[in-house]
Design a protein around this motif. Structure first.
Motif, PDB file in Angstrom:
ATOM      1  N   UNK A 104     -42.707 -18.069  -0.019  1.00  0.00           N
ATOM      2  CA  UNK A 104     -41.320 -17.786   0.339  1.00  0.00           C
ATOM      3  C   UNK A 104     -41.204 -16.454   1.074  1.00  0.00           C
ATOM      4  N   UNK A 105     -41.965 -15.457   0.637  1.00  0.00           N
ATOM      5  CA  UNK A 105     -41.951 -14.158   1.318  1.00  0.00           C
ATOM      6  C   UNK A 105     -42.449 -14.311   2.750  1.00  0.00           C
ATOM      7  N   UNK A 106     -43.522 -15.064   2.925  1.00  0.00           N
ATOM      8  CA  UNK A 106     -44.121 -15.206   4.259  1.00  0.00           C
ATOM      9  C   UNK A 106     -43.267 -16.044   5.205  1.00  0.00           C
ATOM     10  N   UNK A 107     -42.358 -16.845   4.659  1.00  0.00           N
ATOM     11  CA  UNK A 107     -41.535 -17.705   5.509  1.00  0.00           C
ATOM     12  C   UNK A 107     -40.110 -17.194   5.668  1.00  0.00           C
ATOM     13  N   UNK A 108     -39.839 -15.955   5.263  1.00  0.00           N
ATOM     14  CA  UNK A 108     -38.489 -15.413   5.386  1.00  0.00           C
ATOM     15  C   UNK A 108     -38.089 -15.354   6.858  1.00  0.00           C
ATOM     16  N   UNK A 109     -36.829 -15.578   7.126  1.00  0.00           N
ATOM     17  CA  UNK A 109     -36.353 -15.574   8.508  1.00  0.00           C
ATOM     18  C   UNK A 109     -36.395 -14.193   9.152  1.00  0.00           C
ATOM     19  N   UNK A 110     -36.572 -14.182  10.461  1.00  0.00           N
ATOM     20  CA  UNK A 110     -36.723 -12.918  11.175  1.00  0.00           C
ATOM     21  C   UNK A 110     -35.477 -12.044  11.077  1.00  0.00           C
ATOM     22  N   UNK A 111     -34.295 -12.637  11.192  1.00  0.00           N
ATOM     23  CA  UNK A 111     -33.067 -11.836  11.154  1.00  0.00           C
ATOM     24  C   UNK A 111     -32.897 -11.174   9.790  1.00  0.00           C
ATOM     25  N   UNK A 112     -33.128 -11.944   8.735  1.00  0.00           N
ATOM     26  CA  UNK A 112     -33.002 -11.362   7.400  1.00  0.00           C
ATOM     27  C   UNK A 112     -34.052 -10.290   7.169  1.00  0.00           C
ATOM     28  N   UNK A 113     -35.274 -10.550   7.597  1.00  0.00           N
ATOM     29  CA  UNK A 113     -36.348  -9.569   7.428  1.00  0.00           C
ATOM     30  C   UNK A 113     -35.992  -8.262   8.113  1.00  0.00           C
ATOM     31  N   UNK A 114     -35.526  -8.352   9.346  1.00  0.00           N
ATOM     32  CA  UNK A 114     -35.164  -7.148  10.101  1.00  0.00           C
ATOM     33  C   UNK A 114     -34.026  -6.401   9.424  1.00  0.00           C
ATOM     34  N   UNK A 115     -32.999  -7.133   8.976  1.00  0.00           N
ATOM     35  CA  UNK A 115     -31.830  -6.484   8.372  1.00  0.00           C
ATOM     36  C   UNK A 115     -32.196  -5.772   7.077  1.00  0.00           C
ATOM     37  N   UNK A 116     -33.040  -6.401   6.257  1.00  0.00           N
ATOM     38  CA  UNK A 116     -33.385  -5.796   4.964  1.00  0.00           C
ATOM     39  C   UNK A 116     -34.340  -4.618   5.135  1.00  0.00           C
ATOM     40  N   UNK A 117     -35.270  -4.722   6.065  1.00  0.00           N
ATOM     41  CA  UNK A 117     -36.170  -3.595   6.313  1.00  0.00           C
ATOM     42  C   UNK A 117     -35.399  -2.387   6.838  1.00  0.00           C
ATOM     43  N   UNK A 118     -34.322  -2.636   7.575  1.00  0.00           N
ATOM     44  CA  UNK A 118     -33.526  -1.542   8.132  1.00  0.00           C
ATOM     45  C   UNK A 118     -32.858  -0.705   7.047  1.00  0.00           C
ATOM     46  N   UNK A 119     -32.729  -1.248   5.849  1.00  0.00           N
ATOM     47  CA  UNK A 119     -32.093  -0.524   4.756  1.00  0.00           C
ATOM     48  C   UNK A 119     -33.043   0.440   4.054  1.00  0.00           C
ATOM     49  N   UNK A 120     -34.342   0.363   4.351  1.00  0.00           N
ATOM     50  CA  UNK A 120     -35.305   1.300   3.780  1.00  0.00           C
ATOM     51  C   UNK A 120     -35.131   2.671   4.425  1.00  0.00           C
ATOM     52  N   UNK A 121     -35.502   3.738   3.729  1.00  0.00           N
ATOM     53  CA  UNK A 121     -35.414   5.076   4.335  1.00  0.00           C
ATOM     54  C   UNK A 121     -36.193   5.146   5.648  1.00  0.00           C
ATOM     55  N   UNK A 122     -35.725   5.969   6.558  1.00  0.00           N
ATOM     56  CA  UNK A 122     -36.310   6.042   7.898  1.00  0.00           C
ATOM     57  C   UNK A 122     -37.793   6.389   7.861  1.00  0.00           C
ATOM     58  N   UNK A 123     -38.211   7.205   6.905  1.00  0.00           N
ATOM     59  CA  UNK A 123     -39.613   7.620   6.867  1.00  0.00           C
ATOM     60  C   UNK A 123     -40.559   6.436   6.609  1.00  0.00           C
ATOM     61  N   UNK A 124     -40.032   5.337   6.106  1.00  0.00           N
ATOM     62  CA  UNK A 124     -40.864   4.171   5.835  1.00  0.00           C
ATOM     63  C   UNK A 124     -41.078   3.313   7.080  1.00  0.00           C
ATOM     64  N   UNK A 125     -40.465   3.681   8.201  1.00  0.00           N
ATOM     65  CA  UNK A 125     -40.559   2.870   9.408  1.00  0.00           C
ATOM     66  C   UNK A 125     -41.534   3.454  10.423  1.00  0.00           C
ATOM     67  N   UNK A 126     -42.266   4.491  10.044  1.00  0.00           N
ATOM     68  CA  UNK A 126     -43.130   5.167  11.008  1.00  0.00           C
ATOM     69  C   UNK A 126     -44.409   4.388  11.299  1.00  0.00           C
ATOM     70  N   UNK A 127     -44.909   3.628  10.349  1.00  0.00           N
ATOM     71  CA  UNK A 127     -46.157   2.899  10.556  1.00  0.00           C
ATOM     72  C   UNK A 127     -45.954   1.780  11.573  1.00  0.00           C
TER      73      UNK A 127
END
Length: 344
Positions: free
Chosen positions: A88-111
């Motif tokens: 289920x994790x591997x098949x999550x939709x792209x829009x949802x994945x992008x939206x939820x990752x955007x809620x993480x602190x900015x420092x987690x997006x550097x990699x």
């Protein structure tokens, strides 16, 4: 404050998860890895876990910071197996994945891989799935039977509440920071959130690694769950040198009966036929051993249609863990840090 709003239909659709949830225990144990090395319950486990990690876990730890929000897609549903959760994790939709990752602190997006993950690139998604599998196998696999025994003991307590006082008593007793004020279940929470069940019901998931207070999903449109700390007391997942252990337990109960008790402890519920198959004994012999353990209050047996299911009792769990059972069946619950799966 988290306010969970119930209708009459919702009260009839409250249920307990069938056992420990692999996805939630994975997420919450990742939070525990970032906690204090001197944590009263998680400290010894954390020290051992950190020695067994491989580099792929760095990916998971960026997705599951010790405090604050963790993406909802990491915990896809209740009563899932590890493989179904990973799928289920591997098949999550792209829009949802992008939206939820955007809620993480900015420092987690550097990699760089985080950007590839946000684009749902297949190779990065496979890497995420492999990391989840390896983490569960290397870190949670060995102590999983102990974790399961804690959850089974918690389920037995909640079942007693349900039998003695109905679903409202069960709701009101799950945790000191939860209050049942009909028709709303109020949870002490770091942010204000209203969850309207709307006839969907609620799955309550007791968790070993949930610490401090219950947690839920941020997205109220997802299937409603409430994950709450199981009554673990100070039970540790690391080996206890004073515990009886398999050799001593075998001397006490007999080799076959000790093995039967451990097989029952490792299962959400096991039939007499399956127990006989795992132990390599006859069905009649398995039935006799189960009856002896049931008479000694080490297991609980329940008939469902034409099948008898066996589960571990709190006394049986205490025997396996080498401790005294609590007189009233309850355990103390220590609380300290803030919840993990919500915005802070």
């Amino acid at each position: 404050m988290l306010n969970i709003h119930f209708s009459a239909d919702d009260l009839g659709r409250v249920r307990l998860a069938a056992g420990p949830d692999p996805a939630w225990e994975t997420l919450l144990s990742l939070h525990a890895l970032g906690g204090s090395p001197d944590h009263i319950v998680f400290g010894p486990w954390r020290a051992r876990a950190l020695r067994s990690l491989d580099p792929s876990v760095a990916l998971l730890r960026r997705l599951a910071p010790p405090r604050g929000y963790s993406p909802d897609f990491l915990t896809p549903g209740a009563d899932t197996t590890l493989e179904s959760a990973v799928d289920a994790v591997m098949s999550v939709g792209r829009a949802r994945l992008r939206d939820e990752l955007a809620l993480l602190p900015a420092r987690h997006h550097t990699a760089a891989w985080m950007h590839r993950l946000a684009r749902c690139e297949p190779e990065t998604m496979r890497r995420l799935g492999d990391a989840l599998r390896r983490y569960h196998q290397r870190v949670l696999g060995r102590p999983w039977h102990r974790l399961r025994a804690v959850i089974e003991g918690e389920r037995a307590l909640r079942a007693r509440d349900l039998l003695n006082g109905g679903v409202e008593r069960m709701l009101g007793n799950i945790h000191p920071l939860v209050r049942w004020e009909p028709p709303v279940l109020r949870v002490d929470y770091p942010v204000h959130q209203d969850l309207h069940l709307g006839g969907r019901g609620l799955v309550m998931i007791p968790s070993y690694f949930c610490w401090g207070r219950p947690v839920s999903l941020r997205d109220g449109a997802l299937d409603p769950v409430l994950v709450y700390p199981a009554n673990r007391g100070l039970q540790l997942l690391t080996e206890d040198p004073v515990a009886p252990g398999p050799p001593a337990l075998a001397r006490l109960l007999g080799r076959t009966r000790a093995a039967a008790l451990e097989e029952i402890a490792a299962s959400d519920g096991i039939t007499g036929g399956e127990l006989a198959r795992r132990l390599g004994i006859s069905a009649a012999s398995a039935s006799e051993h189960a009856a002896t353990m049931r008479d000694a209050n080490l297991i609980i047996s329940q008939r469902v249609t034409n099948t008898v299911w066996h589960t571990l009792s709190p006394l049986g769990q205490a025997l396996l863990e080498g401790r005294r059972p609590e007189r009233d069946g309850r355990r103390a619950d220590a609380r300290s840090v803030a919840p993990r799966h919500a915005m802070s």
